[in-house]
Design an enzyme around this catalytic site. Structure first.
Site, PDB file in Angstrom:
ATOM      1  N   TYR A  51      30.730  39.409  35.412  1.00  0.00           N
ATOM      2  CA  TYR A  51      31.662  38.553  34.673  1.00  0.00           C
ATOM      3  C   TYR A  51      31.272  38.378  33.205  1.00  0.00           C
ATOM      4  CZ  TYR A  51      33.990  37.393  39.039  1.00  0.00           C
ATOM      5  OH  TYR A  51      34.711  37.459  40.210  1.00  0.00           O
ATOM      6  N   ASN A 114      39.646  31.389  44.524  1.00  0.00           N
ATOM      7  CA  ASN A 114      40.889  32.154  44.655  1.00  0.00           C
ATOM      8  C   ASN A 114      40.711  33.434  45.472  1.00  0.00           C
ATOM      9  OD1 ASN A 114      39.598  33.799  42.830  1.00  0.00           O
ATOM     10  ND2 ASN A 114      41.015  33.417  41.148  1.00  0.00           N
ATOM     11  N   HIS A 117      38.579  39.178  43.902  1.00  0.00           N
ATOM     12  CA  HIS A 117      38.489  39.736  42.546  1.00  0.00           C
ATOM     13  C   HIS A 117      38.873  41.203  42.658  1.00  0.00           C
ATOM     14  CE1 HIS A 117      36.611  40.982  38.689  1.00  0.00           C
ATOM     15  NE2 HIS A 117      36.287  42.055  39.385  1.00  0.00           N
TER      16      HIS A 117
END
Length: 145
Positions: A51, A114, A117
């Site tokens: 990230y 969520n 990825h």
């Protein structure tokens, strides 16, 4: 249509909530091949490398702490236009904006939790695959044996 490979990672909340099989099934039903798959408990350095584009942003530390909070499932997925099709399948980052029927629309709890990825470009896919799968060129040959 172009045959492509992309990197996909089921995040700690997806693993914790036992969604791994359902998510993989969606990719297979769509005609994608799973060329490589492994479960890892990422260390901080690896998470920061994955990230790195978000370094310096307000949510960076929270994101890294979440990603290293539990195991993740990393995959290389291959198929026609894999990068863009997989991105459409997973849906918007914010579950409030993700369409029903997308993985995030159906399973994401919040912007941070969520579920999944996926690489957003072919270039990023190569970089991200290389973080978790050292010899990506060998993988395709082994998968077809």
């Amino acid at each position: 249509m172009t045959l492509q490979r992309t990197f996909v990672m089921i995040k700690p909340d997806g693993v914790r909530r036992r969604l791994v099989g359902e998510i993989i099934s969606r990719f297979e039903k769509r005609g994608f091949n799973i060329l490589a798959l492994k479960m890892v408990h990422m260390d901080r350095a690896t998470a920061e490398r994955l990230y790195q584009e978000h370094k310096g942003k307000g949510f960076f530390n929270e994101l890294i702490n979440y990603i290293i909070s539990g195991p993740v499932v990393c995959m290389i997925i291959e198929g026609d236009d894999a990068v863009s099709v997989v991105r459409k399948m997973i849906g918007a980052t914010d579950p409030k904006e993700a369409s029903p029927g997308t993985i995030r629309g159906d399973y994401a709890l919040s912007k941070s939790e969520n579920v999944i990825h996926a690489s957003d470009s072919e270039e990023k896919a190569k970089t991200e695959m290389g973080i978790f799968f050292q010899d990506v060129t060998e993988i395709g040959a082994q998968a077809r044996m």
